[in-house]
Scaffold this motif. Structure first.
Motif, PDB file in Angstrom:
ATOM      1  N   GLN A 254      86.712  58.372  87.523  1.00  0.00           N
ATOM      2  CA  GLN A 254      87.945  58.201  88.275  1.00  0.00           C
ATOM      3  C   GLN A 254      87.779  58.768  89.688  1.00  0.00           C
ATOM      4  O   GLN A 254      87.333  59.915  89.864  1.00  0.00           O
ATOM      5  N   THR A 255      88.150  57.965  90.681  1.00  0.00           N
ATOM      6  CA  THR A 255      88.134  58.404  92.084  1.00  0.00           C
ATOM      7  C   THR A 255      89.430  57.943  92.742  1.00  0.00           C
ATOM      8  O   THR A 255      89.432  57.035  93.568  1.00  0.00           O
ATOM      9  N   PRO A 256      90.561  58.526  92.394  1.00  0.00           N
ATOM     10  CA  PRO A 256      91.859  58.045  92.873  1.00  0.00           C
ATOM     11  C   PRO A 256      92.020  58.152  94.388  1.00  0.00           C
ATOM     12  O   PRO A 256      91.875  59.236  94.959  1.00  0.00           O
ATOM     13  N   ASP A 257      92.253  56.976  95.013  1.00  0.00           N
ATOM     14  CA  ASP A 257      92.502  56.883  96.461  1.00  0.00           C
ATOM     15  C   ASP A 257      91.342  57.413  97.301  1.00  0.00           C
ATOM     16  O   ASP A 257      91.538  57.788  98.458  1.00  0.00           O
ATOM     17  N   VAL A 258      90.152  57.463  96.736  1.00  0.00           N
ATOM     18  CA  VAL A 258      88.973  57.913  97.482  1.00  0.00           C
ATOM     19  C   VAL A 258      88.075  56.697  97.712  1.00  0.00           C
ATOM     20  O   VAL A 258      87.550  56.118  96.763  1.00  0.00           O
ATOM     21  N   THR A 259      87.920  56.290  98.991  1.00  0.00           N
ATOM     22  CA  THR A 259      87.237  55.023  99.270  1.00  0.00           C
ATOM     23  C   THR A 259      85.983  55.165 100.125  1.00  0.00           C
ATOM     24  O   THR A 259      84.985  54.497  99.857  1.00  0.00           O
ATOM     25  N   SER A 260      85.992  56.004 101.156  1.00  0.00           N
ATOM     26  CA  SER A 260      84.824  56.082 102.034  1.00  0.00           C
ATOM     27  C   SER A 260      83.669  56.793 101.352  1.00  0.00           C
ATOM     28  O   SER A 260      83.871  57.620 100.444  1.00  0.00           O
ATOM     29  N   ALA A 261      82.446  56.484 101.785  1.00  0.00           N
ATOM     30  CA  ALA A 261      81.263  57.103 101.176  1.00  0.00           C
ATOM     31  C   ALA A 261      81.313  58.619 101.304  1.00  0.00           C
ATOM     32  O   ALA A 261      81.002  59.347 100.350  1.00  0.00           O
ATOM     33  N   GLU A 262      81.702  59.115 102.464  1.00  0.00           N
ATOM     34  CA  GLU A 262      81.747  60.559 102.678  1.00  0.00           C
ATOM     35  C   GLU A 262      82.779  61.221 101.766  1.00  0.00           C
ATOM     36  O   GLU A 262      82.526  62.293 101.190  1.00  0.00           O
ATOM     37  N   ASP A 263      83.961  60.561 101.619  1.00  0.00           N
ATOM     38  CA  ASP A 263      85.008  61.146 100.776  1.00  0.00           C
ATOM     39  C   ASP A 263      84.630  61.108  99.296  1.00  0.00           C
ATOM     40  O   ASP A 263      84.914  62.052  98.544  1.00  0.00           O
ATOM     41  N   VAL A 264      83.987  60.011  98.865  1.00  0.00           N
ATOM     42  CA  VAL A 264      83.547  59.919  97.465  1.00  0.00           C
ATOM     43  C   VAL A 264      82.507  61.003  97.179  1.00  0.00           C
ATOM     44  O   VAL A 264      82.553  61.677  96.132  1.00  0.00           O
ATOM     45  N   ALA A 265      81.561  61.173  98.101  1.00  0.00           N
ATOM     46  CA  ALA A 265      80.526  62.186  97.907  1.00  0.00           C
ATOM     47  C   ALA A 265      81.141  63.579  97.819  1.00  0.00           C
ATOM     48  O   ALA A 265      80.744  64.390  96.979  1.00  0.00           O
ATOM     49  N   ALA A 266      82.111  63.862  98.673  1.00  0.00           N
ATOM     50  CA  ALA A 266      82.771  65.166  98.641  1.00  0.00           C
ATOM     51  C   ALA A 266      83.551  65.346  97.334  1.00  0.00           C
ATOM     52  O   ALA A 266      83.530  66.423  96.730  1.00  0.00           O
ATOM     53  N   PHE A 267      84.217  64.271  96.902  1.00  0.00           N
ATOM     54  CA  PHE A 267      85.021  64.338  95.674  1.00  0.00           C
ATOM     55  C   PHE A 267      84.147  64.613  94.456  1.00  0.00           C
ATOM     56  O   PHE A 267      84.524  65.377  93.554  1.00  0.00           O
TER      57      PHE A 267
END
Length: 569
Positions: A254-267
């Motif tokens: 699950q990656t709710p409302d996380v779309t950019s590569a940088e944000d996904v990696a941080a999440f």
């Protein structure tokens, strides 16, 4: 030339709309004035420098065996229809109709016109090779003209076109022109670099750009620190380490409302290099026109769209709409390579990669532990990523560096891209009809005026190389006495008689104004005649920006000539 009679309207302050140093200084020093967006007047002092640049270009082109001609700026539309470029060239081609309803265009380049000319005159292989060039105004209707002469709509260009009986002859002339260009830019005193380049809208095969190195340059060029490999980032080939994550079964997270590569990696608390960035495009032109394509690079890489267009055989690519992404099974913001119903290309640095994270093509979901070989079908690998500083060189084990450059020249091996549709035919040695193969070679002459300033300036103004300065000597009269005026005029006449270009500032202005103007417009040598020095029988002579020394007035001309010889080498 007497300054009081010379049209050189200098400005004290930088114009508000000028962004780069060359634009500011050429306006302030009275070299150019804006007519309209991307179109400039060349004032007398600017034209003097422009003509000197042209003279260097002509001399080297003539030495290389090219012949000068002049073609019209207005070109008939039917020639562009014949070559197939009337629509393909795009909105930069300014078209219009005359009173007889004939469509014409303002020439942005002259492949069609030169092919038309040569096709009507070429008969035999004995007339080849042939290299024809011109120096002429061009017009390209730029959507956003900027930076003064660096990217205008009307500009002055040297364009040459060579015709050959075979590819070997073309290759030899290409190298001849390459060497001539190196000589031109060296004589102009420029720090430059030739780089491998994309052929762009001109088309053809082999291509090199010549870049003047400057921080204001619009182009990014990549070059190796261990070998001579250099290329525009649109074409540069480089490598990096293969991303290797955790080897495990493919899973959803699950990656709710996380779309950019940088944000996904941080999440997910992982390195962004383990992300797969999947971009969806629509092909433009070529046999694949309109096809939806998916392309993947690592999350910390940028996809180079020109490389992608070449990889699929398109003229270009455009980002797909949300509806087009949906039509191939993707979800905007969560697009991934697995399960897409379209052609899929991966950057070749992803071949064999495991443990990756990618969009799951479902909202708020990503896939983890993606194994490229195990989980993806029908993958095509290609060089898609843009080279970054620190990458491995594509030719050796060196490290790639990035620099900014101003493109001032471009050489192409065109092959038969234009000569075939334009029917440039000749009788070969076997008596058969054959199509001539072509090369073309351009230099932005007016852009060189700006590029030189980008490398040759200081806090006081332009510092022209002595061989390009509008005048070699600035003669400055300090004082109002008859004696100082007579001494100044005597030196002025002697320098003119010696063939020296002199700007004599005999204006009724304050000394500070005269010195500031001399520094601003960039005259290499200053000769100062003042009441105080003259009373001691002396004149002052010095290089621009340096200290001046006192010399006997009788030796002033000889001393100036010696200094000038040293400045010009």
């Amino acid at each position: 030339m007497r300054y009081s009679k010379f049209f050189v309207p200098t400005l004290r302050d930088d114009p508000a709309d000028a962004e780069v140093i060359s634009h500011k200084l050429l306006l302030r020093a009275g070299f150019i004035r804006r007519v309209t967006s991307g179109v400039y007047d060349y004032l007398p002092i600017g034209l003097r420098v422009l003509r000197k640049i042209e003279a260097v270009v002509r001399d080297e082109m003539d030495r290389a065996g090219a012949q000068e001609l002049l073609m019209p700026m207005v070109q008939p539309g039917e020639l562009w229809e014949k070559s197939g470029r009337m629509e393909k060239y795009g909105p930069e081609l300014l078209k219009f109709q005359d009173r007889h309803d004939h469509q014409s265009c303002l020439g942005p380049t002259h492949e069609e016109v030169i092919c038309d000319l040569v096709s009507r005159e070429l008969r035999s292989y004995k007339q080849l090779p042939m290299n024809l060039y011109q120096i002429q105004a061009k017009f390209r209707d730029e959507i956003r003209p900027r930076f003064g002469l660096m990217r205008g709509r009307e500009f002055i260009m040297k364009d040459a076109y060579s015709f050959h009986a075979d590819e070997a002859c073309l290759a030899a002339e290409y190298r001849n022109m390459f060497n001539a260009y190196c000589s031109i830019f060296s004589r102009l005193g420029l720090k430059f670099r030739p780089v491998e380049a994309d052929t762009g809208s001109i088309g053809g095969n082999n291509s090199h750009e010549f870049h003047v190195l400057a921080e204001s340059g619009e182009d990014l060029i990549a070059h190796c620190d261990a070998c001579d490999y250099a290329a525009n980032v649109e074409k540069a080939v480089s490598g990096r380490n293969l991303p290797q994550g955790i080897v495990a079964d493919l899973a959803e997270v699950q990656t709710p409302d996380v779309t950019s590569a940088e944000d996904v990696a941080a999440f997910l608390s992982i390195d962004v290099g383990l992300l797969v960035k999947t971009l969806v495009y629509r092909a433009v032109g070529g046999e694949v026109d309109g096809e939806i394509i998916a392309a993947c690079v690592r999350g910390d890489d940028q996809l180079q769209e020109i490389k992608l267009a070449h990889a699929i055989g398109a003229d270009g690519v455009e980002m797909a709409t949300d509806a087009e992404i949906s039509s191939i099974g993707g979800v905007t913001g969560f697009v991934g390579p697995k399960g897409l119903k379209c052609r899929l290309l991966l950057d070749r640095t992803l071949a064999g990669a495991v443990g990756l994270v990618a969009g799951a093509n479902r909202k708020d979901l990503h896939l983890t532990c993606l194994d490229v070989e195990r989980d993806l079908d029908s993958v095509v690998f290609a060089d898609l990523r843009e080279t970054r500083a620190g990458d491995r060189c594509g030719r050796c084990s060196g490290s790639m560096q990035l620099s900014r450059g101003i493109e001032v020249g471009h050489v192409f091996e065109l092959g038969t891209r234009y000569s075939e549709p334009m029917e440039v035919l000749f009788q070969d040695q076997g008596g058969k009809r054959a199509t001539a193969t072509m090369g073309c070679y351009g230099i932005g002459v007016s852009r060189l005026l700006a590029a030189i300033v980008e490398q040759c300036y200081d806090e006081s103004g332009i510092a022209w190389p002595a061989n390009l300065a509008p005048f070699k000597v600035g003669l400055i009269t300090m004082g109002k006495s008859e004696a100082v005026n007579e001494a100044s005029e005597a030196i002025y006449r002697q320098l003119l008689d010696a063939g020296v270009e002199v700007l004599w500032d005999e204006r009724n202005e304050r000394p500070g104004v005269k010195f500031k103007d001399a520094e601003l417009i960039g005259l290499p040598i200053q000769v100062v005649i003042g009441d105080r020095g003259l009373a001691d029988g002396n004149a002052e002579i010095g290089l621009r920006g340096g200290d001046r020394k006192s010399v006997p007035i009788a030796d002033a001309v000889a001393e100036t000539l010696d200094m000038l010889q040293g400045a010009t080498g």
